[in-house]
Design a protein around this motif. Structure first.
Motif, PDB file in Angstrom:
ATOM      1  N   LEU A  50      -2.766 -23.758 -40.824  1.00 35.49           N
ATOM      2  CA  LEU A  50      -3.699 -22.746 -40.327  1.00 35.49           C
ATOM      3  C   LEU A  50      -4.223 -21.939 -41.506  1.00 35.49           C
ATOM      4  CD1 LEU A  50      -5.012 -20.969 -38.095  1.00 35.49           C
ATOM      5  CD2 LEU A  50      -2.855 -19.704 -37.984  1.00 35.49           C
ATOM      6  N   VAL A  51      -5.536 -21.748 -41.545  1.00 29.03           N
ATOM      7  CA  VAL A  51      -6.156 -20.993 -42.636  1.00 29.03           C
ATOM      8  C   VAL A  51      -6.992 -19.858 -42.054  1.00 29.03           C
ATOM      9  CG1 VAL A  51      -7.672 -21.077 -44.651  1.00 29.03           C
ATOM     10  CG2 VAL A  51      -6.286 -23.077 -44.052  1.00 29.03           C
ATOM     11  N   VAL A  52      -6.852 -18.673 -42.647  1.00 31.38           N
ATOM     12  CA  VAL A  52      -7.721 -17.540 -42.328  1.00 31.38           C
ATOM     13  C   VAL A  52      -8.623 -17.333 -43.535  1.00 31.38           C
ATOM     14  CG1 VAL A  52      -7.849 -15.113 -41.690  1.00 31.38           C
ATOM     15  CG2 VAL A  52      -5.915 -16.499 -40.914  1.00 31.38           C
ATOM     16  N   CYS A  53      -9.935 -17.401 -43.330  1.00 31.63           N
ATOM     17  CA  CYS A  53     -10.855 -17.363 -44.471  1.00 31.63           C
ATOM     18  C   CYS A  53     -12.219 -16.843 -44.034  1.00 31.63           C
ATOM     19  CB  CYS A  53     -10.989 -18.760 -45.081  1.00 31.63           C
ATOM     20  SG  CYS A  53     -11.661 -19.975 -43.922  1.00 31.63           S
ATOM     21  N   LYS A  54     -13.177 -16.878 -44.964  1.00 29.37           N
ATOM     22  CA  LYS A  54     -14.541 -16.431 -44.687  1.00 29.37           C
ATOM     23  C   LYS A  54     -15.425 -17.553 -44.152  1.00 29.37           C
ATOM     24  CE  LYS A  54     -14.701 -12.062 -45.927  1.00 29.37           C
ATOM     25  NZ  LYS A  54     -15.156 -11.006 -45.013  1.00 29.37           N
ATOM     26  N   GLY A  55     -14.833 -18.701 -43.881  1.00 24.04           N
ATOM     27  CA  GLY A  55     -15.615 -19.834 -43.413  1.00 24.04           C
ATOM     28  C   GLY A  55     -15.454 -21.016 -44.352  1.00 24.04           C
ATOM     29  N   PHE A  56     -16.247 -22.048 -44.137  1.00 23.37           N
ATOM     30  CA  PHE A  56     -16.163 -23.259 -44.941  1.00 23.37           C
ATOM     31  C   PHE A  56     -17.135 -23.208 -46.113  1.00 23.37           C
ATOM     32  CE2 PHE A  56     -14.636 -24.558 -40.758  1.00 23.37           C
ATOM     33  CZ  PHE A  56     -13.487 -25.260 -41.095  1.00 23.37           C
ATOM     34  N   ALA A  57     -16.700 -23.795 -47.229  1.00 20.78           N
ATOM     35  CA  ALA A  57     -17.556 -23.839 -48.417  1.00 20.78           C
ATOM     36  C   ALA A  57     -18.749 -24.759 -48.193  1.00 20.78           C
ATOM     37  CB  ALA A  57     -16.752 -24.295 -49.631  1.00 20.78           C
ATOM     38  N   ASP A  58     -18.536 -25.847 -47.442  1.00 20.69           N
ATOM     39  CA  ASP A  58     -19.615 -26.788 -47.152  1.00 20.69           C
ATOM     40  C   ASP A  58     -19.231 -27.629 -45.939  1.00 20.69           C
ATOM     41  OD1 ASP A  58     -17.777 -28.711 -48.163  1.00 20.69           O
ATOM     42  OD2 ASP A  58     -18.557 -28.389 -50.187  1.00 20.69           O
ATOM     43  N   GLU A  59     -20.134 -28.514 -45.538  1.00 16.66           N
ATOM     44  CA  GLU A  59     -19.909 -29.322 -44.349  1.00 16.66           C
ATOM     45  C   GLU A  59     -18.772 -30.318 -44.541  1.00 16.66           C
ATOM     46  OE1 GLU A  59     -20.290 -30.421 -40.461  1.00 16.66           O
ATOM     47  OE2 GLU A  59     -21.123 -28.704 -41.546  1.00 16.66           O
ATOM     48  N   SER A  60     -18.600 -30.820 -45.767  1.00 14.09           N
ATOM     49  CA  SER A  60     -17.521 -31.776 -46.019  1.00 14.09           C
ATOM     50  C   SER A  60     -16.157 -31.127 -45.792  1.00 14.09           C
ATOM     51  CB  SER A  60     -17.615 -32.328 -47.444  1.00 14.09           C
ATOM     52  OG  SER A  60     -17.490 -31.290 -48.403  1.00 14.09           O
ATOM     53  N   ALA A  61     -16.035 -29.843 -46.125  1.00 15.24           N
ATOM     54  CA  ALA A  61     -14.781 -29.135 -45.893  1.00 15.24           C
ATOM     55  C   ALA A  61     -14.517 -28.998 -44.397  1.00 15.24           C
ATOM     56  CB  ALA A  61     -14.827 -27.759 -46.552  1.00 15.24           C
ATOM     57  N   ARG A  62     -15.563 -28.725 -43.632  1.00 17.86           N
ATOM     58  CA  ARG A  62     -15.412 -28.596 -42.184  1.00 17.86           C
ATOM     59  C   ARG A  62     -14.970 -29.925 -41.555  1.00 17.86           C
ATOM     60  NH1 ARG A  62     -17.464 -24.889 -38.729  1.00 17.86           N
ATOM     61  NH2 ARG A  62     -18.826 -24.072 -40.379  1.00 17.86           N
ATOM     62  N   VAL A  63     -15.582 -31.011 -42.011  1.00 13.28           N
ATOM     63  CA  VAL A  63     -15.253 -32.335 -41.470  1.00 13.28           C
ATOM     64  C   VAL A  63     -13.810 -32.703 -41.799  1.00 13.28           C
ATOM     65  CG1 VAL A  63     -15.746 -34.803 -41.658  1.00 13.28           C
ATOM     66  CG2 VAL A  63     -17.625 -33.156 -41.512  1.00 13.28           C
ATOM     67  N   LEU A  64     -13.392 -32.438 -43.041  1.00 16.39           N
ATOM     68  CA  LEU A  64     -12.027 -32.778 -43.448  1.00 16.39           C
ATOM     69  C   LEU A  64     -11.005 -31.960 -42.663  1.00 16.39           C
ATOM     70  CD1 LEU A  64     -10.165 -34.385 -45.307  1.00 16.39           C
ATOM     71  CD2 LEU A  64     -10.375 -32.540 -46.995  1.00 16.39           C
ATOM     72  N   ALA A  65     -11.292 -30.683 -42.436  1.00 18.14           N
ATOM     73  CA  ALA A  65     -10.371 -29.839 -41.673  1.00 18.14           C
ATOM     74  C   ALA A  65     -10.184 -30.386 -40.261  1.00 18.14           C
ATOM     75  CB  ALA A  65     -10.892 -28.403 -41.624  1.00 18.14           C
ATOM     76  N   GLU A  66     -11.269 -30.801 -39.642  1.00 17.76           N
ATOM     77  CA  GLU A  66     -11.179 -31.368 -38.295  1.00 17.76           C
ATOM     78  C   GLU A  66     -10.408 -32.681 -38.308  1.00 17.76           C
ATOM     79  OE1 GLU A  66     -15.147 -31.733 -36.882  1.00 17.76           O
ATOM     80  OE2 GLU A  66     -15.470 -29.569 -36.665  1.00 17.76           O
ATOM     81  N   LYS A  67     -10.632 -33.486 -39.330  1.00 21.88           N
ATOM     82  CA  LYS A  67      -9.969 -34.781 -39.434  1.00 21.88           C
ATOM     83  C   LYS A  67      -8.461 -34.627 -39.604  1.00 21.88           C
ATOM     84  CE  LYS A  67     -10.225 -39.327 -39.909  1.00 21.88           C
ATOM     85  NZ  LYS A  67     -10.740 -40.215 -38.834  1.00 21.88           N
ATOM     86  N   LEU A  68      -8.043 -33.643 -40.397  1.00 21.54           N
ATOM     87  CA  LEU A  68      -6.617 -33.441 -40.686  1.00 21.54           C
ATOM     88  C   LEU A  68      -5.940 -32.501 -39.691  1.00 21.54           C
ATOM     89  CD1 LEU A  68      -6.664 -33.148 -44.595  1.00 21.54           C
ATOM     90  CD2 LEU A  68      -6.158 -35.160 -43.192  1.00 21.54           C
TER      91      LEU A  68
END
Length: 241
Positions: free
Chosen positions: A91-109
């Protein structure tokens, strides 16, 4: 907005993304913070540290990482690996994703992400409670460092603690002492093991080092007074004889 304090941009925004705010947010969402600054040890070797271990609303366990900025692929891989090692969910608390690839990887993992808004509103009274709590916590820990008889500071550590207390970075302390960063880091790691106050960054470590230096000075003064008292007592005995 009445009754609230609006904090935006720069260092203030980064402060709002700090661990204390993030943990408070998680608690409001039903999470229970079980342990902060949890060290990861494998086969007796420390290989890392996570910001917190938490229990979710449904009783599941989470490894929590707090990012002051946006979450990138490297951060996702890090929290995922740590979660696997601790047999928990990431679980990560942050300001959002740096880019779309980060969002996709988070969902995948399967990395859960709680995004903080760019503008974070908190009640003025709540902010006061947070500041007061942090100050009280730091004061209590400083008193413990002064009085805890179980803490043993070796003479060779005093010089390093002095350098840590008077410098802004680890490399600056090493340069002042003419030692390698690794040598100074050993004392810093010991300091972090002694007090959680030193685990919040180098600035907090400087405070902890200063407290231990004052403790050493007080102990030296008490020993000196004790020796003086013994000499006076001996002199009085001779005069009485």
């Amino acid at each position: 907005m009445r009754g609230a304090l609006q904090l935006t941009k720069g260092g203030v925004r980064r402060w709002l993304a700090s661990e204390r705010i993030a943990f408070r947010l998680l608690e409001q969402r039903g999470y229970k913070i079980l342990e902060t600054h949890k060290r990861i040890v494998v086969d007796g070797v420390e290989i890392g540290e996570v910001d917190a271990l938490a229990e979710g609303p449904e009783g599941e366990f989470y490894v929590v990482e707090v990012k002051a900025g946006r979450l990138d692929i490297h951060g996702i891989r890090q929290v995922y690996s740590n979660a696997v090692l601790l047999n928990a969910r990431p679980l990560v608390v942050c300001k959002g994703f740096a880019d779309e690839s980060a969002r996709v990887l988070a969902e995948k993992l399967g990395v859960s992400v709680i995004e903080l808004e760019d503008v974070f509103l908190i009640d003025a009274e709540e902010l006061e409670d947070i500041v007061y709590g942090a100050a009280l916590e730091a004061f209590s820990e400083s008193v413990r460092l002064l009085l805890d008889p179980s803490i043993r500071v070796k003479p060779e550590q005093l010089e390093v603690l002095q350098a840590i207390a008077e410098t802004s970075t680890l490399s600056e302390a090493a340069a002042r002492l003419g030692k390698s960063i690794r040598d100074v880091a050993r004392t810093l790691e010991w300091l972090r093991g002694v007090t959680p106050l030193a685990r919040r960054g180098y600035r907090s470590a400087r405070i902890a080092a200063s407290v231990l230096l004052q403790r050493a000075r007080i102990q030296g003064l008490l020993e000196s007074l004790g020796s003086s008292a013994e000499r006076i007592e001996s002199l009085l005995e001779k005069l009485g004889a």
